[in-house]
Structures are given as C-alpha cells and as structure tokens.
Design a protein around this motif. Structure first.
Motif, PDB file in Angstrom:
ATOM      1  N   ILE A 174     -20.557  -1.267  16.170  1.00 15.09           N
ATOM      2  CA  ILE A 174     -19.240  -2.070  15.829  1.00 15.09           C
ATOM      3  C   ILE A 174     -19.182  -3.147  16.943  1.00 15.09           C
ATOM      4  O   ILE A 174     -18.069  -3.630  16.877  1.00 15.09           O
ATOM      5  N   PHE A 175     -19.922  -3.236  18.038  1.00 10.20           N
ATOM      6  CA  PHE A 175     -19.573  -4.013  19.069  1.00 10.20           C
ATOM      7  C   PHE A 175     -19.569  -5.496  18.832  1.00 10.20           C
ATOM      8  O   PHE A 175     -19.282  -6.501  19.288  1.00 10.20           O
ATOM      9  N   ASN A 176     -20.026  -5.968  17.383  1.00 13.13           N
ATOM     10  CA  ASN A 176     -20.116  -7.278  17.155  1.00 13.13           C
ATOM     11  C   ASN A 176     -18.759  -7.772  15.943  1.00 13.13           C
ATOM     12  O   ASN A 176     -18.870  -8.665  15.605  1.00 13.13           O
ATOM     13  N   ASN A 177     -17.899  -6.845  15.945  1.00 11.50           N
ATOM     14  CA  ASN A 177     -16.765  -7.139  15.299  1.00 11.50           C
ATOM     15  C   ASN A 177     -15.734  -7.907  16.042  1.00 11.50           C
ATOM     16  O   ASN A 177     -16.476  -8.526  16.986  1.00 11.50           O
ATOM     17  N   GLU A 178     -14.818  -8.481  15.312  1.00  7.44           N
ATOM     18  CA  GLU A 178     -13.850  -9.419  16.408  1.00  7.44           C
ATOM     19  C   GLU A 178     -13.450  -8.975  17.605  1.00  7.44           C
ATOM     20  O   GLU A 178     -13.393  -9.982  18.640  1.00  7.44           O
ATOM     21  N   LEU A 179     -13.221  -7.632  17.941  1.00  4.46           N
ATOM     22  CA  LEU A 179     -12.789  -7.164  19.186  1.00  4.46           C
ATOM     23  C   LEU A 179     -13.776  -7.514  20.096  1.00  4.46           C
ATOM     24  O   LEU A 179     -13.935  -7.992  21.171  1.00  4.46           O
ATOM     25  N   GLY A 180     -15.213  -6.961  19.599  1.00  3.90           N
ATOM     26  CA  GLY A 180     -16.477  -7.279  20.036  1.00  3.90           C
ATOM     27  C   GLY A 180     -16.657  -8.560  20.591  1.00  3.90           C
ATOM     28  O   GLY A 180     -17.153  -8.951  21.830  1.00  3.90           O
ATOM     29  N   VAL A 181     -16.551  -9.573  19.886  1.00  7.79           N
ATOM     30  CA  VAL A 181     -16.730 -10.940  19.865  1.00  7.79           C
ATOM     31  C   VAL A 181     -15.735 -11.411  21.053  1.00  7.79           C
ATOM     32  O   VAL A 181     -16.350 -12.002  22.143  1.00  7.79           O
ATOM     33  N   GLN A 182     -14.652 -11.122  21.093  1.00  6.77           N
ATOM     34  CA  GLN A 182     -13.693 -11.585  22.139  1.00  6.77           C
ATOM     35  C   GLN A 182     -13.896 -10.969  23.402  1.00  6.77           C
ATOM     36  O   GLN A 182     -13.976 -11.856  24.265  1.00  6.77           O
ATOM     37  N   ALA A 183     -14.170  -9.937  23.484  1.00  4.32           N
ATOM     38  CA  ALA A 183     -14.648  -9.270  24.776  1.00  4.32           C
ATOM     39  C   ALA A 183     -15.624  -9.931  25.516  1.00  4.32           C
ATOM     40  O   ALA A 183     -15.888 -10.002  26.467  1.00  4.32           O
ATOM     41  N   THR A 184     -16.867  -9.800  24.576  1.00  5.66           N
ATOM     42  CA  THR A 184     -18.252 -10.300  25.194  1.00  5.66           C
ATOM     43  C   THR A 184     -18.057 -11.891  25.484  1.00  5.66           C
ATOM     44  O   THR A 184     -18.434 -12.076  26.361  1.00  5.66           O
ATOM     45  N   LEU A 234     -24.700 -11.264  19.288  1.00  7.54           N
ATOM     46  CA  LEU A 234     -24.087  -9.954  18.648  1.00  7.54           C
ATOM     47  C   LEU A 234     -24.368  -9.467  17.373  1.00  7.54           C
ATOM     48  O   LEU A 234     -24.799  -8.306  17.257  1.00  7.54           O
ATOM     49  N   ASN A 235     -24.249 -10.373  16.524  1.00  4.39           N
ATOM     50  CA  ASN A 235     -24.766  -9.751  15.097  1.00  4.39           C
ATOM     51  C   ASN A 235     -26.172  -9.442  14.972  1.00  4.39           C
ATOM     52  O   ASN A 235     -26.637  -8.431  14.379  1.00  4.39           O
TER      53      ASN A 235
END
Length: 449
Positions: free
Chosen positions: A234-244, A431-432
């Motif tokens: 799930i690291f490519n969800n919106e939170l993951g994108v913002q954090a990365t 990420l995707n």
C-alpha cells in the motif's frame, strides 16, 4: 555434656554453617543465572558476525575462556566471526541442514525465514521472570511470530538519531529540527548563510536497504505503511506518494544535500559530516562513538556534534525504524539449557550496562544497550554523553520492518526504486511499478491470491 557430644555438636555446627554458606553463595549468582554450575564444562558455538563492533568484542571476551560468564557458570562460548555479507545465508544453511551451532543472532528483517528453526523461549522467559517490558516493543515484536511465540531476546539494537553541528545551529540561531519539514527549513537556512556546507547528508543508494531507513520515517509518520494487514503493498497510495515525494524532494527540489547523494550509502553520507561538509545527518546511535573519535572526525567537528531524536512528520509522534539483533537457540542444538544461560547473560541489563559504560579501551567503546533501564542509567549516560537517554525516547514509538518471509525480495524492489526516484524517475509511476512487483512477490509466496 561428655566430650563425644561436644565433638558431635561441633561437627553439626560446621555442617550447618557450611550448608548455609553454600546456599548463600548459590543464591547470590548474578544475572539470574542458575546456581551450582549445572552445565559446567559446556562449550557453546555462537553463529554471529562483526566482532570488531565494540559491544561484541567486549561480550565475546566476557563469555569466552576465563571470562566472567565461565567463572559463574562453567560455560564458555566460541563466537564465530562470519563476514556480515555471508551471515544471512550461513544462518539459513545451518538452520535447515546443520548442527554445528547452538546459538544464533540475526538482523530483525531476516527472522521470518529463521524462526521456524529456533526454539520458542516463552516458557524459559516466564520461568526466569524476565521483565520483557524493559525492552522496546519493536525489539520484542521483531523476535516473535504472529502467534506470540518469542524466538529471541534482544541482544544488540539501534534507534535512529539526528546528529547536528551544535556550533552551526547556535551561530545561526536555528532550532534543532523535530520533524522532516523543519529539517528542510533549517538545512535551507544553513546553506544560505554557509554555501560551502550542505544542510544535511542523505543517502539514497541501494545498499542493504539503507535508503529505506529515512523513507519509512516519512511513510509511517504521515500515517502510511509498506504493507496492509493482509500483507498487500500500500506504499503507493496517496499517503505513500506524498511521503515519498517529500523524501525525494530533500535532494531534487530543496537541494539541501549533496547532489552525489544517490551514490551515497550510510558510510559515505556519515563521512560528509565527519569531514565538516554537512551540518546534519540521521543515522544509528552507535555512530556517537565515531563522532567523538579524533581519528574519525576533523578538528573543526570534534566536540561540536549534538544529537536529538530522529525527525518525524509534522506534529505526529516520530515513527522510525528500530533495528535489532535478537539472539536465539537452534532447534538442533543439544545444549539448549546452557545456551539459555548464555542468552540470559548477554541480554541482561546489568551486563549490557557494564559494557555500554566501559571506556577503559576506546577501541571497543560502544554505547549500544537494549533495555530501557540501561538506557536511563546515570552511569551509562555519563559515559556516553547522554545519548542512551535520547535513544530510549526514540524507541518508545519506534517500529520494525514488515515481518514477512519475502522481505529480502521486497527490500530489493524498494531500495532500487528509491534510488531510481532519487536519480529523477517519476515518483507516482515508480511507486506503482514497485507495488506491482511486490504484489507479484506476495502472490507467489501464497500470502493471498
């Protein structure tokens, strides 16, 4: 009373006094070790690496021939000094086909492949009344399985620490950053006033997962995660994108770290601060000994490095990676009881405090300690400039990496992808793709269909 009665009374008193003295001596064996040396003469073999680490060097001496542990128990331990790069494979071979070693220590993320070949320690921990609350939750979780079986005791562990140049922040009247947003602000201000210096030394190179350490503090801090409860990515969800994106922006947008950071791992980035070319760096607390070593740092850095908890995200409590080496017993060992005495000794808070506070030989000085009581101990903090107390603060909210048997494959996908993004690849697209690769790994492993 006749003479013979006096003789018998005297003999009785001798027996009683001797017995009391014997019981007293046996009950006074320290560190919770068994009295009476029931395993006297046992020689253990310990599968481990890295005896150059100060803590390991000291403990190997204490538990070897003639050391304190042998004097107390009659047991000695031979520490195998396997090269780190070969250790994981050697552990797996020994676990599945060998019977050479009795005791093993492993890096937390390797554990899911190793635990099925180790003895659960719950009954032993309970019988010896070991206080598990004195160890960070992240350390105990890394040594356990999903069913609550504990396969190792914390042995060596590291929280992440923000190291910074006290003199630079004081000169420029800048605060010590508490989160990554403040890190960027402070680093930017430093570079504006001191253009010859980088605000922070970062490391994005794919190297044993090191470029994940600061990434997960962004990801966890914002409320994201690597895998969900079903072990799906799930690291490519919106939170993951913002954090990365924020993690990559430190290099590519804000430019407050060296442009060579995509080629830096932990060693190269720490050298930037050792040599006075960077004002901040986030790394393991054991680096404190190196920042205090005149053979490692340049004169203008010596004595000018401060430390604080590793940064979190915004106002959320920091959630950083806590690395731990648990220590356990191979199922194939025929010396499990003696091996448990060894584990109790090396993981005991008083032994750990003795090692962490020892500064008699700076070549093996090491502030590493795994118990909260040890981290808060005044003598330990006096010997280590107060960094153990800060480490305890970090470890209250620290976490461990996902405990899945596929972690080695997942780590490879993640660290390569992060390096690609650091070199300019689009964050969301990368990420995707990474998530698709991890999803395939998890499906092949049977975590879901």
């Amino acid at each position: 009373m006749g003479k013979s009665k006096w003789v018998w009374l005297g003999l009785l008193m001798v027996v009683l006094v001797t017995g009391v003295a014997s019981v007293t001596a046996q009950s006074s064996v320290p560190y919770g070790l068994k009295a009476g040396k029931p395993y006297n003469g046992t020689k253990l073999k310990f599968l481990i690496c890295c005896l150059a680490a100060g803590q390991f060097a000291q403990l190997s001496k204490l538990t070897g021939e003639g050391g304190e542990f042998q004097q107390l128990t009659g047991i000695s331990a031979e520490w195998e000094n396997t090269p780190y790069d070969a250790l994981q494979q050697k552990i797996l071979v020994e676990a599945t086909t060998g019977s050479t070693y009795d005791v093993v220590a492993w890096v937390d993320a390797w554990g899911e492949a190793i635990k099925p070949h180790l003895l659960p320690l719950n009954d032993r921990i309970r019988a010896d009344r070991i206080n598990l609350s004195d160890y960070p939750n992240a350390y105990i979780r890394a040594a356990s399985d999903s069913g609550g079986n504990i396969y190792g005791m914390p042995f060596r562990g590291h929280p992440l620490i923000l190291f910074y140049r006290k003199d630079i922040l004081e000169e420029l009247k800048l605060p010590v950053p508490k989160n990554w947003q403040e890190v960027v602000q402070v680093a930017t201000a430093i570079q504006q006033k001191k253009p010859e210096m980088k605000g922070i030394a970062m490391y994005y190179r794919a190297n044993a997962g090191q470029n994940l350490f600061n990434w997960v503090s962004h990801l966890w801090g914002i409320g994201g995660d690597i895998l969900d409860k079903d072990n799906r990515p799930i690291f490519n969800n919106e939170l993951g994108v913002q954090a990365t994106q924020a993690y990559i922006d430190i290099l590519r947008k804000h430019k407050v770290t060296s442009e060579a950071a995509p080629t830096y791992a932990e060693t190269e980035s720490s050298t930037e601060m050792f040599q006075g070319r960077a004002a901040m760096w986030v790394g393991w607390w054991w680096y404190w000994a190196r920042f205090s070593d005149p053979k490692t740092v340049v004169p203008e850095v010596m004595g000018k490095v401060g430390f604080a908890p590793a940064p979190g995200w915004g106002n959320n409590p920091p959630q950083t990676y806590a690395l731990v080496w648990p220590i356990g017993i191979f199922k194939n060992s025929k010396k499990a009881d003696a091996a448990w005495e060894f584990i109790k000794y090396v993981s005991h808070t008083d032994v750990q405090k003795k090692v962490a506070s020892n500064r008699s030989d700076l070549s093996v000085a090491d502030n590493t300690i795994v118990t909260f009581s040890g981290m808060l101990d005044p003598k330990v903090n006096e010997a280590n400039g107060g960094i153990p107390r800060v480490g305890a603060q970090v470890l209250r909210t620290a976490r461990t990496l996902p405990l899945v048997r596929t972690w080695a494959e997942i780590q490879s996908v993640l660290e390569v992808g992060i390096n690609e993004m650091a070199r300019g690849a689009d964050v969301r697209q990368t990420l995707n793709r990474m998530a698709r690769d991890v999803d395939a790994i998890q499906r092949r492993a049977g975590y879901y269909r």
